[in-house]
Design a protein around this motif. Sequence first.
Motif, PDB file in Angstrom:
ATOM      1  N   SER A 581      -4.715  -1.333  12.396  1.00  0.00           N
ATOM      2  CA  SER A 581      -4.090  -0.865  13.647  1.00  0.00           C
ATOM      3  C   SER A 581      -2.628  -1.305  13.764  1.00  0.00           C
ATOM      4  O   SER A 581      -1.845  -0.702  14.484  1.00  0.00           O
ATOM      5  CB  SER A 581      -4.900  -1.328  14.857  1.00  0.00           C
ATOM      6  N   LYS A 582      -2.233  -2.346  13.017  1.00  0.00           N
ATOM      7  CA  LYS A 582      -0.835  -2.805  13.095  1.00  0.00           C
ATOM      8  C   LYS A 582       0.113  -1.966  12.224  1.00  0.00           C
ATOM      9  O   LYS A 582       1.334  -2.140  12.299  1.00  0.00           O
ATOM     10  CB  LYS A 582      -0.740  -4.288  12.704  1.00  0.00           C
ATOM     11  N   LYS A 584       1.802   0.947  12.132  1.00  0.00           N
ATOM     12  CA  LYS A 584       2.164   2.036  13.043  1.00  0.00           C
ATOM     13  C   LYS A 584       2.674   3.275  12.313  1.00  0.00           C
ATOM     14  O   LYS A 584       2.651   4.381  12.854  1.00  0.00           O
ATOM     15  CB  LYS A 584       3.229   1.577  14.056  1.00  0.00           C
ATOM     16  N   SER A 585       3.172   3.120  11.073  1.00  0.00           N
ATOM     17  CA  SER A 585       3.679   4.291  10.323  1.00  0.00           C
ATOM     18  C   SER A 585       2.538   5.151   9.791  1.00  0.00           C
ATOM     19  O   SER A 585       2.756   6.246   9.292  1.00  0.00           O
ATOM     20  CB  SER A 585       4.518   3.833   9.123  1.00  0.00           C
ATOM     21  N   MET A 588      -2.893   7.968  13.136  1.00  0.00           N
ATOM     22  CA  MET A 588      -3.932   7.392  13.995  1.00  0.00           C
ATOM     23  C   MET A 588      -5.316   7.575  13.359  1.00  0.00           C
ATOM     24  O   MET A 588      -6.126   6.652  13.324  1.00  0.00           O
ATOM     25  CB  MET A 588      -3.899   8.080  15.375  1.00  0.00           C
ATOM     26  N   ARG A 591      -5.841   5.142  10.503  1.00  0.00           N
ATOM     27  CA  ARG A 591      -6.076   3.775  10.981  1.00  0.00           C
ATOM     28  C   ARG A 591      -7.516   3.611  11.485  1.00  0.00           C
ATOM     29  O   ARG A 591      -8.185   2.626  11.185  1.00  0.00           O
ATOM     30  CB  ARG A 591      -5.078   3.420  12.093  1.00  0.00           C
ATOM     31  N   ASP A 615      -0.290   7.928   3.857  1.00  0.00           N
ATOM     32  CA  ASP A 615      -0.941   6.758   4.463  1.00  0.00           C
ATOM     33  C   ASP A 615      -1.149   5.666   3.407  1.00  0.00           C
ATOM     34  O   ASP A 615      -0.944   4.475   3.682  1.00  0.00           O
ATOM     35  CB  ASP A 615      -2.299   7.135   5.071  1.00  0.00           C
TER      36      ASP A 615
END
Length: 625
Positions: A581-582, A584-585, A588, A591, A615
């Motif tokens: 979750s940390k 951010k690039s 969603m 993650r 990702d």
Amino acid sequence: MSLFRDTYDVIVVGAGHAGSEAAAASANMGAKTLLVTMNLQNIAQMSCNPAMGGIAKGQIVREIDALGGYSGIVSDRTAIQFKMLNKSKGPAMWSPRVQSDRMRFAEEWRNMLEQTPNLDFYQEMVSGLLIEGDKVVGVKTSLGLEIKSKTVVLTNGTFLNGLIHIGDKNFGGGRAGERAATGITEQLVDLGFDSGRMKTGTPPRVDGRSLDYSKMIEQPGDDNPEKFSYLNITKPLTEQRSCFMTYTSPEVHDLLRDGFDRSPMFNGRIKSTGPRYCPSIEDKINRFADKDRHQLFVEPEGWNTVEVYVNGFSTSLPEDVQFKALSSVAGFENVKFFRPGYAIEYDYFPPTQLKHTLETKLVNGLYFAGQINGTTGYEEAGSQGLMAGINAALKVQEKDAFTLSRSEAYIGVLIDDLITKGTEEPYRMFTSRAEYRTLLRQDNADFRLTPKSFKIGLAKESRMKRMEEKKEQSDAFVSFFRETSVKPEEANPVLEAKKSSLMKQSDKMFKLFSRPKITIDDMRQFNAVEDYIQTHNLDNEVIEQAEIQVKYSGYIEKEKNNADKLNRLEGIKIPPNFDYSKLKSMSMEAREKLNKIQPVTISQASRISGVSPSDISVLLVYMGR
């Protein structure tokens, strides 16, 4: 005083194909094992068709055997027919299959298990698990007995809250004539597990004496049947029983459609998902409305029984509709039923909740194998049972876990698919699911896996020795082709007969043998080759292995290089409980999926649906790669 003298290392719940392989593996590795089942008369029961192997499934049975499992040996000892499927294609597609004697199959499994040291048996329903903190410490039975254990393997098949459907009737059951298992699903859900429902089905069983085989097409076994097991403890079949093939017709389809309003599949009573690649007859008629006929395979259930399995006519329609429709099939005009077909719904647990070892992420020491993970098929179940049994034993012995990668085994592909991608429909193995199927052939499973199994203490020394002898002999035979020359006057008559371009000068036999149309039978026309085979007393397994190594050496080498590239990503480990979750690039979706599945390597992360190459780049940058 307890019925049980001590704490077990491994308790296996359920004695289907997964449970039987799990119990055999853990016991053979020296773990004190208990196999608990609701009915000891039904160990390794073939609930569906009386056959082992088939496309991709045959490769899995060979892998189970190479690792020291029992499925291949039992299949050989109880076979009534052997066929190598896809022989007209390349060797990566060749798939062994046996028609089995259903009663003898279960009997042989029980005999082998009873002769396995460290293995105890108990007949009763397991209604729950004993949990302390986040660890399993045993099982609880319906009589209220508590049996202590360091690990537990759940292989409940279709029994977890099983519900059988025949037309508008339904009743609890895990298999025809056997009750469902209750209690375990509810406890696991309370512990935080996700559960779902799946469906499978089975066709009617009929009296072979009531069939007219003259109206069907005979399907005999191979002229020179092989066998499953790499061990030399059984001989190939000398006598075989034929299967037969017939077809449905538009009239049969109309009769079946008349009952659709009473079908639990179409009136909404069955809400769960069935197997895509083994659909019921009503599903086939509905989905493939343009087809006016479907194949039915008429499979004998054994040497001495008259019972016959109607493969391709799986159904949950009312019994009167089944009977009327099947009576209109060519050869079935006077059919007598032993029992009607039925559908069964059961609980499963999405396999993304597991590690590669098949241990659950939520409960330490608890393993799931077989249909509880959303798979279908004896072979898929058996392979998972074997791996869960191995890993449960290794955990107790405080040794490193045992896993197989996608480039090492179909079993590796199966488990990786399950835990990385999950499944929302019964998962079945196909050759197309394996990226490296040229490497994962049925003929070389012993080369791939026996050394690994021997290292962890499962494969016996005799198995390892046999594999080494076979490898030595086939490698030497390949070297013979590389080193031996053949003259044009000797080679050209053979080449001419095969319409292959003639030789102008002497060349190595390897080059000649590599030509597409040239087979080992052609090569054996040369005295030097036949003399080598006779002098070194080479068996068919060695000869076939050498032929594949020569003819497909380029493809095999290319695939090895591709596998090596992927394995570099397998080598990049992701720290446990990594918090995505940390990042951010990263998208969603990526993650969320990565946090849920917690992949162990970058390679596994890249195979999760919804995780893109960009990702993965973000993840690699963050990890300093």
